[in-house]
Design a protein around this motif. Structure first.
Motif, mmCIF file in Angstrom:
data_model
loop_
_atom_site.group_PDB
_atom_site.id
_atom_site.type_symbol
_atom_site.label_atom_id
_atom_site.label_comp_id
_atom_site.label_asym_id
_atom_site.label_seq_id
_atom_site.Cartn_x
_atom_site.Cartn_y
_atom_site.Cartn_z
ATOM 1 N N VAL A 1 52.874 32.696 39.754
ATOM 2 C CA VAL A 1 52.045 32.698 40.960
ATOM 3 C C VAL A 1 51.363 34.048 41.150
ATOM 4 C CG1 VAL A 1 52.001 32.240 43.437
ATOM 5 C CG2 VAL A 1 53.532 30.933 41.979
ATOM 6 N N LEU A 2 51.994 35.134 40.701
ATOM 7 C CA LEU A 2 51.301 36.423 40.723
ATOM 8 C C LEU A 2 50.012 36.358 39.909
ATOM 9 C CD1 LEU A 2 54.096 39.149 40.401
ATOM 10 C CD2 LEU A 2 52.350 39.037 42.185
ATOM 11 N N LYS A 3 50.059 35.737 38.745
ATOM 12 C CA LYS A 3 48.860 35.606 37.913
ATOM 13 C C LYS A 3 47.798 34.744 38.600
ATOM 14 C CE LYS A 3 51.309 36.342 33.544
ATOM 15 N NZ LYS A 3 51.776 35.733 32.275
ATOM 16 N N SER B 1 44.063 36.057 39.879
ATOM 17 C CA SER B 1 42.822 35.342 39.587
ATOM 18 C C SER B 1 42.045 35.042 40.867
ATOM 19 C CB SER B 1 43.140 34.046 38.830
ATOM 20 O OG SER B 1 41.961 33.417 38.380
ATOM 21 N N LEU B 2 42.759 34.674 41.928
ATOM 22 C CA LEU B 2 42.100 34.454 43.214
ATOM 23 C C LEU B 2 41.373 35.715 43.674
ATOM 24 C CD1 LEU B 2 44.938 32.486 45.039
ATOM 25 C CD2 LEU B 2 42.643 31.603 44.640
ATOM 26 N N LEU B 3 42.031 36.856 43.547
ATOM 27 C CA LEU B 3 41.411 38.116 43.967
ATOM 28 C C LEU B 3 40.181 38.430 43.130
ATOM 29 C CD1 LEU B 3 44.621 40.304 44.526
ATOM 30 C CD2 LEU B 3 43.287 39.056 46.237
ATOM 31 N N ASN B 4 40.252 38.144 41.833
ATOM 32 C CA ASN B 4 39.106 38.413 40.955
ATOM 33 C C ASN B 4 37.933 37.487 41.224
ATOM 34 O OD1 ASN B 4 40.090 40.622 39.534
ATOM 35 N ND2 ASN B 4 41.155 39.351 38.031
ATOM 36 N N HIS B 5 38.217 36.340 41.841
ATOM 37 C CA HIS B 5 37.146 35.402 42.192
ATOM 38 C C HIS B 5 36.762 35.529 43.663
ATOM 39 C CE1 HIS B 5 38.294 33.525 38.354
ATOM 40 N NE2 HIS B 5 37.111 32.909 38.385
ATOM 41 N N SER B 6 37.070 36.678 44.255
ATOM 42 C CA SER B 6 36.733 36.951 45.659
ATOM 43 C C SER B 6 37.313 35.903 46.600
ATOM 44 C CB SER B 6 35.200 37.036 45.837
ATOM 45 O OG SER B 6 34.692 38.115 45.084
ATOM 46 N N ARG B 7 38.557 35.507 46.314
ATOM 47 C CA ARG B 7 39.323 34.627 47.185
ATOM 48 C C ARG B 7 40.539 35.429 47.672
ATOM 49 N NH1 ARG B 7 37.227 29.706 48.998
ATOM 50 N NH2 ARG B 7 35.927 28.771 47.373
ATOM 51 N N PRO B 8 40.367 36.315 48.631
ATOM 52 C CA PRO B 8 41.444 37.241 49.002
ATOM 53 C C PRO B 8 42.501 36.630 49.917
ATOM 54 C CG PRO B 8 39.510 37.676 50.334
ATOM 55 C CD PRO B 8 39.127 36.572 49.380
ATOM 56 N N LEU B 9 43.210 35.618 49.422
ATOM 57 C CA LEU B 9 44.304 35.044 50.198
ATOM 58 C C LEU B 9 45.419 36.081 50.298
ATOM 59 C CD1 LEU B 9 42.688 32.468 49.325
ATOM 60 C CD2 LEU B 9 44.894 31.292 49.241
ATOM 61 N N CYS B 10 45.981 36.205 51.476
ATOM 62 C CA CYS B 10 47.072 37.159 51.676
ATOM 63 C C CYS B 10 48.325 36.666 50.956
ATOM 64 C CB CYS B 10 47.365 37.319 53.165
ATOM 65 S SG CYS B 10 48.721 38.439 53.532
ATOM 66 N N ALA B 11 48.918 37.517 50.146
ATOM 67 C CA ALA B 11 50.177 37.182 49.480
ATOM 68 C C ALA B 11 51.325 37.367 50.466
ATOM 69 C CB ALA B 11 50.390 38.072 48.263
ATOM 70 N N THR B 12 52.195 36.368 50.541
ATOM 71 C CA THR B 12 53.382 36.478 51.387
ATOM 72 C C THR B 12 54.631 36.239 50.554
ATOM 73 O OG1 THR B 12 53.481 34.132 52.034
ATOM 74 C CG2 THR B 12 52.084 35.583 53.365
ATOM 75 N N GLY C 1 43.893 42.884 38.121
ATOM 76 C CA GLY C 1 44.750 41.955 37.391
ATOM 77 C C GLY C 1 45.410 42.511 36.154
ATOM 78 N N ALA C 2 45.065 43.738 35.755
ATOM 79 C CA ALA C 2 45.636 44.328 34.541
ATOM 80 C C ALA C 2 46.445 45.572 34.886
ATOM 81 C CB ALA C 2 44.533 44.702 33.558
ATOM 82 N N PRO C 3 47.609 45.758 34.245
ATOM 83 C CA PRO C 3 48.394 46.967 34.494
ATOM 84 C C PRO C 3 47.690 48.198 33.924
ATOM 85 C CG PRO C 3 49.399 45.650 32.765
ATOM 86 C CD PRO C 3 48.272 44.840 33.298
ATOM 87 N N PRO D 1 34.530 42.352 42.613
ATOM 88 C CA PRO D 1 35.363 42.880 41.529
ATOM 89 C C PRO D 1 34.975 42.322 40.172
ATOM 90 C CG PRO D 1 36.535 41.178 42.714
ATOM 91 C CD PRO D 1 35.259 41.409 43.461
ATOM 92 N N ALA D 2 35.186 43.133 39.152
ATOM 93 C CA ALA D 2 34.989 42.693 37.764
ATOM 94 C C ALA D 2 36.344 42.340 37.198
ATOM 95 C CB ALA D 2 34.346 43.810 36.943
ATOM 96 N N PRO D 3 36.595 41.067 36.848
ATOM 97 C CA PRO D 3 37.911 40.683 36.342
ATOM 98 C C PRO D 3 38.314 41.506 35.124
ATOM 99 C CG PRO D 3 36.584 38.740 36.805
ATOM 100 C CD PRO D 3 35.676 39.929 36.916
ATOM 101 N N ALA D 4 39.637 41.771 35.042
ATOM 102 C CA ALA D 4 40.155 42.505 33.888
ATOM 103 C C ALA D 4 39.969 41.674 32.631
ATOM 104 C CB ALA D 4 41.633 42.809 34.098
ATOM 105 N N LYS D 5 39.702 42.369 31.518
ATOM 106 C CA LYS D 5 39.505 41.680 30.245
ATOM 107 C C LYS D 5 40.804 41.659 29.468
ATOM 108 C CE LYS D 5 34.635 43.003 29.924
ATOM 109 N NZ LYS D 5 33.603 43.697 29.123
#
Length: 630
Positions: free
Chosen positions: A440-442, A446-457, A554-556, A626-630
């Motif tokens: 679910v972290l992954k 992906s949501l954050l990289n697609h400008s879907r900033p759902l709050c993680a709980t 999304g990348a360390p 944001p530019a998604p990590a490659k």
């Protein structure tokens, strides 16, 4: 006397004091009064694995002589197996209740001292009230409960053996806060040591006797032990506090132990929340509402949401009745459990509580599509800006992403009704397979990289008092004023969740600042050069940490190990220079190793924490792309 463990996890050990000792009681027989030693099969069906396969009927009746002091304390000790589970709806409806009576007084239901009907033998000790015993002849009855089908009656089949009246040692544990001296809601767990089995005080759903654990709302826990055993007790109040551990030999009558706990984490500006909890109105929990709020306060939670399945529950009256109004605030919610078809489980809060309507005002969860779900939630919401959360999205059969087959990279699904118009996503669910957290972290990255900033709980999803500890995990939500939970407004919680001003944890606490202010859930302009992300990680002495990782889009990008702890609270203070060429978001993740004390009863739980994103608007144009990590 009590043996104190002077090791680094017990930073308040020197404050633990023995107060009183054991009161004299009449000398009982060393092993008590044996009432029935043989294994007896109660019920009406043959059970080949029992010592006596043939059924022995509905009632076991025995008489015994008693000449001691009824005040004791005394307990009825026996071994049972295959008692019907107390978690079944049959039990709740009054069926298959296996009752113990002493001199005609209802003493207990054996069902409440077991977990599941799995064939394992369970040693039970039931405290006996002084008024139930009498000098001379006493009568004991154990009855096998049945169903209510007149055409096809059936009894519960179970085995009972080793029945005896035994002297108990009653221990009172009094818990205060270091410095203020006020009584603390707390949790006391007892495990057998030196060959002594763990005690079984009662069922996992009653706060005052939950398995080997007792919860207290007012700072005093009472534990009854059979004499002769040795136990290690852990007193805790969630991971913002220190713990106290001590060894207790149960050799006398009554004893008192006083402990002080210290609030060692600085979480100022944040309140500890659990947005996913179940109690008795839910179809799959037996926890009474007052017991649920007691457990939450004892774990150090400050804001909780009632989320029973398809029914709206209000914790507020129970919080006041138990006297927890200065410790705990609540909101009415609902775990919307969809059916016909099943499209997932979703939490919504705050909702209107209306006892005059079905489900106390709960929306109809049948026949929903992801789109129609939004309309029904809006009609049930108590305020315009509510929170609708995706629960355990990767759980098989009831996870939204899993049901619709959402692609983790493209976020696409074949069903045109699939959407992502939610405010939060339960990234860390306390009772699911630990491997789901990584999945679910992954998804969330992906949501954050697609400008879907759902709050993680992070939430416990607790259905019991123990083995599913409330507040493991929890969400620390930033609010304007956190010193008094009673003054926290639900609108403030909702606003911060919708903005992502939250930190998820099951042990460590992460504080991230930038440009002199709190950074989590905020956006910073990067036009003026490099910014410094300042991170502090705290953890109680009994929480062992392993590593910190900084994630960019999304990348360390950096990983740092924690040195061995010698009891310090501040485990790391690190500045990370940030100067991304393009818009970027950052998340800090802390991985833990273990809990070094018996405060957590869930075997699969581990200490983890992560922030919601800190966003850098690199070009300063006021938009975040944001530019998604490659």
């Amino acid at each position: 006397m009590v043996s104190k463990r002077l090791i680094d996890i017990v930073v308040v050990a020197a404050l633990v004091s023995w107060a009183g000792g054991c009161a004299p009681t009449p000398p009982p027989p060393p092993d008590g009064i044996v009432i029935e030693e043989a294994a007896i099969h109660l019920g009406d069906d043959e059970v080949k694995r029992f010592a006596s396969p043939a059924p022995g009927g509905a009632l076991l009746a025995r008489k015994f002589a008693f000449s001691g002091d009824p005040a004791g304390p005394w307990g009825l000790r026996l071994t049972v197996r295959d008692v019907s589970s107390p978690y079944s709806r049959d039990f709740e409806k009054g069926m298959y209740r296996d009752e113990v009576k002493l001199n005609g007084h209802g003493l207990a239901f054996l069902n409440e001292y077991v977990d599941d009907e799995n064939g394992a033998k369970v040693d039970v000790v039931i405290p006996v009230p002084p008024t139930f015993l009498k000098a001379g002849e006493n009568s004991l009855e154990i009855g096998a409960g049945g169903n209510k089908n007149a055409q096809k009656p059936n009894l519960d089949d179970f085995e009972v053996s080793g029945i005896a009246l035994v002297p108990l040692c009653r221990l009172r544990v009094r818990v205060k806060e270091e410095g203020s001296g006020r009584a603390l809601p707390a949790k006391v767990s007892a495990r057998g040591i030196g060959g002594t089995p763990d005690p079984r005080f009662g069922p996992y759903y009653l706060a005052a006797r939950a398995g080997y654990t007792v919860f207290t709302a007012k700072g005093e826990a009472i534990l009854n032990f059979p004499r002769g055993g040795s136990y290690r007790l852990t007193v805790s109040r969630g991971f913002e506090y220190t713990v106290a551990e001590f060894d207790f030999p149960a050799t006398g009558g009554d004893a008192v132990q006083e402990v002080e706990l210290r609030r060692c984490l600085d979480t100022s500006g944040y309140v500890a929340c659990d947005f996913h909890l179940h109690s008795d109105p839910s179809g799959d929990s037996r926890v009474p509402i007052e017991d649920r709020v007691t457990c939450c306060a004892a774990e150090g939670l400050e804001f909780i949401v009632a989320t029973d399945h398809n029914i709206q529950t209000d914790y507020a009256p129970a919080i006041q009745a138990v006297g927890l109004g200065s410790w705990l605030k609540s909101a009415v919610g609902n775990e919307i459990t969809t059916h016909g078809p099943a499209i997932g489980h979703f939490n919504a809060f705050p909702l209107k509580y209306d006892p005059a309507r079905p489900g106390n005002g709960a929306l109809d969860a049948g026949g929903l599509t992801p789109r129609s779900l939004l309309d029904r939630v809006d009609s049930a919401a108590a305020i315009r800006d509510r929170v609708l959360q995706i629960n355990h999205p990767r759980s098989a059969g009831n996870g939204y992403f899993e049901i619709f087959g959402m692609h983790p990279e493209t976020l696409s699904a074949k069903d045109p009704n699939f959407h992502l118009d939610f405010q939060s996503i339960e990234v860390f669910n306390g009772i699911t397979d630990p491997g789901q957290l990584d999945r679910v972290l992954k998804d969330w990255f992906s949501l954050l990289n697609h400008s879907r900033p759902l709050c993680a709980t992070g939430n416990s999803d607790s259905h019991k008092c123990v083995m599913q500890d409330a507040g493991y995990a929890r969400t620390f939500v930033r609010v304007p004023e956190d010193s008094d939970p009673a003054r926290v407004r639900v609108e403030e919680i909702v606003d911060s969740v919708r903005a992502g001003r939250a930190v998820v944890s099951s042990g460590p606490f992460i504080r991230a600042t930038m440009a002199g202010r709190e950074a989590v859930g905020e956006m910073f302009a990067g036009k003026e050069g490099a910014l410094s992300l300042n991170v502090e990680v705290q953890a109680a002495p009994w929480v062992a940490l392993k590593s910190l990782e900084l994630i960019e889009n999304g990348a360390p990008v950096q990983r740092i190990g924690f040195p061995p702890s010698s009891g310090e609270i501040l485990r790391m203070k690190q500045a990370f220079p940030l100067n991304p060429a393009k818009d970027a978001w950052y998340v800090v993740i802390v991985e833990g190793e273990s809990y070094r004390a018996g405060a957590v009863t869930s075997a699969r739980m581990r200490p983890v924490a992560f922030t919601n994103p800190i966003r850098i608007d690199a070009d300063g144009n006021g938009r975040f792309e944001p530019a998604p990590a490659k």
